[in-house]
Design an enzyme around this catalytic site. Structure first.
Site, PDB file in Angstrom:
ATOM      1  N   HIS A  46       0.835  -1.207   0.000  1.00 35.44           N
ATOM      2  CA  HIS A  46       0.000   0.000   0.000  1.00 35.44           C
ATOM      3  C   HIS A  46       0.869   1.256   0.000  1.00 35.44           C
ATOM      4  O   HIS A  46       0.522   2.263  -0.619  1.00 35.44           O
ATOM      5  CB  HIS A  46      -0.916   0.017   1.232  1.00 35.44           C
ATOM      6  CG  HIS A  46      -2.029  -0.993   1.145  1.00 35.44           C
ATOM      7  ND1 HIS A  46      -3.356  -0.648   1.136  1.00 35.44           N
ATOM      8  CD2 HIS A  46      -1.998  -2.338   1.035  1.00 35.44           C
ATOM      9  CE1 HIS A  46      -4.098  -1.728   1.043  1.00 35.44           C
ATOM     10  NE2 HIS A  46      -3.288  -2.783   0.987  1.00 35.44           N
TER      11      HIS A  46
ATOM     12  N   ASP B 262      -5.996   6.033   2.112  1.00 33.39           N
ATOM     13  CA  ASP B 262      -6.209   4.646   1.709  1.00 33.39           C
ATOM     14  C   ASP B 262      -7.594   4.211   2.202  1.00 33.39           C
ATOM     15  O   ASP B 262      -7.922   4.439   3.370  1.00 33.39           O
ATOM     16  CB  ASP B 262      -5.109   3.773   2.356  1.00 33.39           C
ATOM     17  CG  ASP B 262      -5.075   2.375   1.804  1.00 33.39           C
ATOM     18  OD1 ASP B 262      -6.102   1.670   1.904  1.00 33.39           O
ATOM     19  OD2 ASP B 262      -4.027   1.962   1.283  1.00 33.39           O
TER      20      ASP B 262
END
Ligand code: UDP
Length: 461
Positions: free
Chosen positions: A23, A116
């Site tokens: 990520h 995110d």
């Protein structure tokens, strides 16, 4: 003079990543692109625990701030997922609000938060402070679309059918092509619900970004765009591997593990062109001892040399004396600079778990794949690799959900040696070109980034 300095620091974006290698890499690369396109001030926000555990956090490039996820000294794995999730939302929301206030009172207020979707609560905090919001999905739109359909209950869980047609322009999918949190909803409903929470605020957020490119996932992206302003901005791999427009952007710059760089390249430099089978299951997957053994014996019996990344935590699963026994034909390392390895002329194919970054990296560098998905979105990525992008083959599991050594050997030989393998290689080369075009000036991904930067400047400068 004072006004000029202020203008130079605006707009100011906070970029909040989820603390996993897969990520952080795309979020960090997206930040570099934004800075290159004209955002003068970007502050990376990560958790206190993550900052402590990574030695080389790139604070030389961006200012870094931390929030708490409620596990500042680790230990998240020791509690139940629902407890980890709610503690993270509670601590994260409070400490993010404190950070926004601190930045305000220090004369450097944030204008926008890019976050995110694994942290959907960020939207609520940003909204309270009147900040512009942008969510950035690090998984592909095929996977987003499946979760979105499950979130809106268009796709009913648990999935009972073996073959299923999902709204959004998909080929017919086997149940085993769905993300594990959808396939296995019944056995782990909490994690499944948590994954769908990614979509909680997505129709209220100002911008929706995704690490893909339009040509790669055209149909599914256009379908999702009916519900949200979906903007592909990828592939987010360092510029030197694609358009070469960002000077010195030749690596991600942040690694949880230490790469064994010199040993890898000394070895690769001595292998014939296109001969090496590169094997890695990324930063997180934990194959079973039985699966590691099948893979180890398959690689040992190949006629091709191989480079295998076995993280330190997995090393004890290797057969006894394995590294000594394969010394003449293979190299096992705990971590490598994967992008540079994939670019090396000796590499002929990549046996991968199909993590989305690994898949996009291989696609952007024209390397065909043998897919061995392990969990989460990797099953769907593998389906698209094989049946839609046609740049690889998925190894089949047996009735114990194990990929046997003979199957691995067959798949590798197929990709390395057969006529269809050559077709896969030529498809990979086609995707490599299209990936470069997408991020080049005025390419589809570049245009989305330009529009975002212009909108931010219009509003805040
Ligand atoms: N990676 C690396 N060296 C390795 C193995 C992986 O640098 O030896 C990087 C890889 O380039 C990718 C990331 O780690 O950017 C893994 O992300 P991915 O989404 O493929 O898998 P995950 O780790 O999230 O399962």
């Amino acid at each position: 003079m004072e006004k000029k300095q202020n203008e130079q620091g605006k707009p100011h974006c906070l970029v909040l990543s989820f603390p996993l290698q897969g990520h952080i890499n795309p979020m960090f690369q997206f930040s570099k692109r934004l800075r290159h396109t004209g955002i003068p001030k970007i502050t990376l926000v990560t958790t206190k625990f993550f900052l402590k555990s990574v030695q080389n956090f790139p604070d030389a490039c961006f200012k870094v701030e931390t929030i708490s996820d409620g596990f500042d000294d680790g230990g998240m794995e020791a509690v139940k997922p629902e407890e980890a999730y709610s503690r993270c939302s509670e601590y994260g929301s409070r400490t993010l609000a404190e950070l926004v206030e601190k930045l305000r009172s220090s004369g450097s207020p944030a204008d926008c938060v890019i976050y995110d979707p694994f942290y959907p609560w960020v939207f609520d905090v940003a909204e309270k402070f009147g900040l512009m919001t942008a969510v950035f999905f690090t998984q592909p739109n095929s996977v987003n679309c499946i979760y979105f359909n499950a979130y809106t209950k268009e796709l009913k869980l648990p999935v009972m059918e073996d073959r299923i047609r999902i709204p959004g322009g998909f080929p017919v999918m086997d149940r085993s092509d769905l993300p594990s949190f959808i396939q296995d909803h019944e056995s782990d409903p909490t994690r499944s619900e948590i994954m769908m929470e990614q979509f909680r605020n997505v129709q209220r957020v100002d911008w929706v970004f995704v690490n893909t490119f339009h040509q790669l996932e055209q149909e599914v992206t256009d379908w999702l765009s009916k519900f949200m302003d979906m903007r592909p901005i990828g592939p987010t791999i360092p510029s030197m591997f694609l358009d070469k427009r960002i000077p010195d952007d030749s690596q991600y710059g942040l690694s949880i593990f230490t790469p064994i760089t010199d040993t890898c390249f000394e070895w690769l430099d001595n292998q014939p062109i296109g001969s090496v089978v590169y094997v890695s299951f990324g930063s997180f997957a934990r194959p079973t001892v039985e699966q590691m053994e099948e893979l180890a014996l398959a690689l040992k019996s190949l006629d091709w040399p191989f480079l295998w990344v076995v993280r330190a935590s997995e090393e004890s699963k290797l057969p006894k004396n394995y590294e000594e026994e394969i010394r003449d034909k293979g190299l096992v390392v705990a971590w490598c600079p994967q992008l540079q390895v994939l670019k090396h002329e000796a590499v002929g194919c990549f046996v991968t778990h199909c993590g989305w970054n690994s898949t996009l990296e291989a696609l952007s560098l024209g390397v065909p794949l043998v897919a061995m998905p392990q969990w989460t979105d990797q099953y769907t990525n593998a389906k698209f690799v094989e049946d839609v992008w046609r740049m690889g083959i998925r190894a089949k599991t047996d009735d114990k959900k194990l990929v046997g050594r003979a199957e691995i050997v067959n798949c590798v030989n197929h990709v390395m040696g057969s006529e269809t393998g050559r077709e896969m290689r030529s498809n990979s080369t086609k995707w490599k070109e299209l990936a470069r075009e997408a991020v080049e000036e005025a390419g589809s991904s570049d245009q989305n980034i330009q529009e975002f930067v212009s909108a931010l400047k219009l509003k805040f400068c």
